[in-house]
Scaffold this motif. Structure first.
Motif: not given
Length: 207
Positions: A15-23, A106-112
């Motif tokens: 849950r912490i990871l989900e929130v952190a990545n989203r914000v 698929d999530s590489s662009v926003p991650f990078f």
């Protein structure tokens, strides 16, 4: 009394990871505090740090996965499989499944893009790279079946793989067609292992 959601280690971590990545993706890494993440996840800041020692680990959370993959590639390979072959097989499995550690997920662009906008994340990514290099070198040098130079192979493999991911990230963030970038990524992955095989994958012949 614990705050709501503080129990259940794996669920709390997820849950912490989900929130952190989203914000982080919505607002940028530097603009978000650990306290804000904790509040939205329904836990305390102490709980967040119990799961993630550094704020950077909330975004670069796959370092342990990378360590496990490297160790498994060396330790769990069949007796007749060379370490370099095992590393190649692992790398292409990541690529073929579009694993997040492949650099072509698929999530590489926003991650990078998020990493590129944060000096703290860039610094932590470089530190992780050094940690992975040391881990792989230790595994190779402690493996009696490996006859090459473990330190050198680890340095070349980790540096080459990291540089390849950075190059792919640069093209993806620039908006180049994903299909073309992914195809080029695979070509460069093949070239990396060809170079490693010809250069440091085997022990030097006796003089």
């Amino acid at each position: 009394m614990p705050r709501t959601g503080e129990r259940g280690g794996p669920r709390t971590r997820a849950r912490i990871l989900e929130v952190a990545n989203r914000v982080f993706l919505e607002r940028g890494y530097e603009a978000v505090t650990v306290a804000e993440i904790a509040r939205e996840a329904g836990v305390s800041s102490v709980t967040v740090f119990n799961h993630f020692p550094r704020k950077e680990d909330l975004f670069l959370d796959r370092a342990d996965d990378a360590v496990d993959l490297l160790r498994s590639a060396v330790r769990d390979r069949a007796p007749d499989v060379e370490a370099l072959t095992a590393l190649r097989d692992m790398s292409f499995r990541l690529f073929d499944t579009r694993h997040p550690l492949s650099g072509v997920n698929d999530s590489s662009v926003p991650f990078f893009r998020t990493i590129a906008g944060s000096p703290a994340l860039i610094a932590r990514a470089r530190a992780i790279e050094s940690e992975l290099r040391r881990t792989l070198a230790e595994e190779l040098d402690s493996d009696p079946a490996f006859e090459g130079d473990g330190t050198l192979l680890a340095a070349f493999f980790i540096a080459g793989y990291s540089d390849m991911m950075v190059e792919t990230a640069r093209h993806l963030v620039a908006g180049e067609p994903a299909e073309t970038v992914v195809k080029d990524h695979r070509t460069r992955l093949e070239r990396l292992f060809t170079a490693l095989r010809d250069g440091v994958g085997r022990p030097s012949p006796p003089r």
